[in-house]
Design a protein around this motif. Sequence first.
Motif, mmCIF file in Angstrom:
data_model
loop_
_atom_site.group_PDB
_atom_site.id
_atom_site.type_symbol
_atom_site.label_atom_id
_atom_site.label_comp_id
_atom_site.label_asym_id
_atom_site.label_seq_id
_atom_site.Cartn_x
_atom_site.Cartn_y
_atom_site.Cartn_z
ATOM 1 N N MET A 1 -4.801 5.243 -12.669
ATOM 2 C CA MET A 1 -3.675 4.320 -12.490
ATOM 3 C C MET A 1 -3.805 3.139 -13.444
ATOM 4 N N GLY A 2 -5.030 2.623 -13.576
ATOM 5 C CA GLY A 2 -5.249 1.516 -14.495
ATOM 6 C C GLY A 2 -4.866 1.885 -15.914
ATOM 7 N N ALA A 3 -5.245 3.084 -16.343
ATOM 8 C CA ALA A 3 -4.911 3.535 -17.693
ATOM 9 C C ALA A 3 -3.402 3.705 -17.861
ATOM 10 N N ALA A 4 -2.752 4.247 -16.843
ATOM 11 C CA ALA A 4 -1.311 4.459 -16.928
ATOM 12 C C ALA A 4 -0.561 3.130 -17.032
ATOM 13 N N PHE A 5 -0.914 2.180 -16.182
ATOM 14 C CA PHE A 5 -0.234 0.884 -16.214
ATOM 15 C C PHE A 5 -0.537 0.137 -17.514
ATOM 16 N N GLN A 6 -1.755 0.243 -17.988
ATOM 17 C CA GLN A 6 -2.107 -0.410 -19.248
ATOM 18 C C GLN A 6 -1.302 0.170 -20.404
ATOM 19 N N SER A 7 -1.052 1.479 -20.359
ATOM 20 C CA SER A 7 -0.307 2.120 -21.448
ATOM 21 C C SER A 7 1.121 1.593 -21.563
ATOM 22 N N GLU A 8 1.635 1.047 -20.466
ATOM 23 C CA GLU A 8 2.992 0.499 -20.459
ATOM 24 C C GLU A 8 2.998 -1.026 -20.433
ATOM 25 N N GLY A 9 1.832 -1.631 -20.551
ATOM 26 C CA GLY A 9 1.752 -3.086 -20.535
ATOM 27 C C GLY A 9 2.105 -3.692 -19.199
ATOM 28 N N LEU A 10 1.831 -2.966 -18.116
ATOM 29 C CA LEU A 10 2.167 -3.419 -16.769
ATOM 30 C C LEU A 10 0.909 -3.794 -15.998
ATOM 31 N N THR A 11 1.073 -4.654 -15.003
ATOM 32 C CA THR A 11 -0.047 -5.070 -14.155
ATOM 33 C C THR A 11 -0.264 -4.041 -13.054
ATOM 34 N N LEU A 12 -1.496 -3.604 -12.910
ATOM 35 C CA LEU A 12 -1.837 -2.633 -11.869
ATOM 36 C C LEU A 12 -1.669 -3.273 -10.497
ATOM 37 N N PRO A 13 -0.945 -2.621 -9.572
ATOM 38 C CA PRO A 13 -0.840 -3.159 -8.207
ATOM 39 C C PRO A 13 -2.206 -3.213 -7.539
ATOM 40 N N GLU A 14 -2.285 -3.919 -6.425
ATOM 41 C CA GLU A 14 -3.547 -4.036 -5.711
ATOM 42 C C GLU A 14 -4.005 -2.672 -5.195
ATOM 43 N N ARG A 15 -5.314 -2.554 -5.030
ATOM 44 C CA ARG A 15 -5.932 -1.283 -4.632
ATOM 45 C C ARG A 15 -5.289 -0.684 -3.381
ATOM 46 N N ALA A 16 -5.056 -1.506 -2.372
ATOM 47 C CA ALA A 16 -4.482 -1.011 -1.128
ATOM 48 C C ALA A 16 -3.108 -0.393 -1.355
ATOM 49 N N ALA A 17 -2.326 -0.993 -2.229
ATOM 50 C CA ALA A 17 -0.998 -0.461 -2.521
ATOM 51 C C ALA A 17 -1.096 0.879 -3.230
ATOM 52 N N VAL A 18 -2.027 0.992 -4.169
ATOM 53 C CA VAL A 18 -2.195 2.253 -4.897
ATOM 54 C C VAL A 18 -2.650 3.359 -3.957
ATOM 55 N N LEU A 19 -3.648 3.081 -3.142
ATOM 56 C CA LEU A 19 -4.165 4.121 -2.257
ATOM 57 C C LEU A 19 -3.165 4.507 -1.172
ATOM 58 N N SER A 20 -2.238 3.613 -0.865
ATOM 59 C CA SER A 20 -1.258 3.920 0.183
ATOM 60 C C SER A 20 -0.307 5.029 -0.231
ATOM 61 N N ILE A 21 -0.163 5.289 -1.533
ATOM 62 C CA ILE A 21 0.777 6.316 -1.990
ATOM 63 C C ILE A 21 0.073 7.625 -2.337
ATOM 64 N N VAL A 22 -1.247 7.698 -2.146
ATOM 65 C CA VAL A 22 -1.967 8.936 -2.410
ATOM 66 C C VAL A 22 -1.460 10.025 -1.468
ATOM 67 N N GLY A 23 -1.141 11.161 -2.025
ATOM 68 C CA GLY A 23 -0.588 12.266 -1.250
ATOM 69 C C GLY A 23 0.856 12.557 -1.610
ATOM 70 N N LEU A 24 1.564 11.542 -2.084
ATOM 71 C CA LEU A 24 2.920 11.757 -2.575
ATOM 72 C C LEU A 24 2.872 12.420 -3.941
ATOM 73 N N SER A 25 3.963 13.065 -4.342
ATOM 74 C CA SER A 25 4.061 13.522 -5.722
ATOM 75 C C SER A 25 4.024 12.294 -6.625
ATOM 76 N N LEU A 26 3.584 12.471 -7.858
ATOM 77 C CA LEU A 26 3.459 11.317 -8.756
ATOM 78 C C LEU A 26 4.802 10.637 -9.001
ATOM 79 N N ALA A 27 5.852 11.425 -9.154
ATOM 80 C CA ALA A 27 7.167 10.822 -9.388
ATOM 81 C C ALA A 27 7.558 9.912 -8.232
ATOM 82 N N GLU A 28 7.356 10.388 -7.007
ATOM 83 C CA GLU A 28 7.680 9.580 -5.837
ATOM 84 C C GLU A 28 6.734 8.392 -5.712
ATOM 85 N N ALA A 29 5.464 8.600 -6.044
ATOM 86 C CA ALA A 29 4.481 7.524 -5.962
ATOM 87 C C ALA A 29 4.857 6.363 -6.868
#
Length: 220
Positions: free
Chosen positions: A26-54
Amino acid sequence: MSDLRLVIFDVDGTLIDSQAEIMAAMGAAFQSEGLTLPERAAVLSIVGLSLAEAFKRLMPHVDERQQGRLVDAYKDAFVGLRTQNKEMGPLFPGARAAIDRLLERDDTLLALATGKSRRGLDKVLERHGLEGVFHSEQVADHHPSKPNPSMILTALNQTGVMQHRAVMVGDTTYDMDMARAAGVKKIGVPWGYHPAEHLMPDEMIDDFAALDAAVDRLLG
């Protein structure tokens, strides 16, 4: 009528402890777009969804084209991490032993229902020597995102197992809601990415040693 049972596993947060590589990718993906990575809890909360939905949930304010680029960057980073670092993404304690015990039963088939892509799942199975173990492998490439019941219904169709003879094992509310929508039983695990008190399964197990008995109680 078939008397077979089907045990369907989620992957990330249930069988595999993948949070370190999820956060790194996730860190690499957000960095590639110049975006700030959301907090860890927010990222882990979407684990299990398809990536597009996440990414829709994590970044609802960016357009679909940028969300698509984030998805592609995440996939590339995740596969790269799995290839480079053999220590990432270990099985949770007792997972392999539980799988092997269930495989020994003539009346039990195993399946996977995961938000991973086919490419990502193949890497996981190869790393842990699990190729050919599961009788049905459902991935995000071919289905709507959890909690849509499509993955479970397809696994039931492929294996010929009736709904009342199947159980979903997962760590997120997405897994439990998917199972509920598909009309199958639910076993929750507390070591994953959603708080255990939010799951509301039919059975909650504290470790994989308790899985066999929970399956027997629910499916006979």
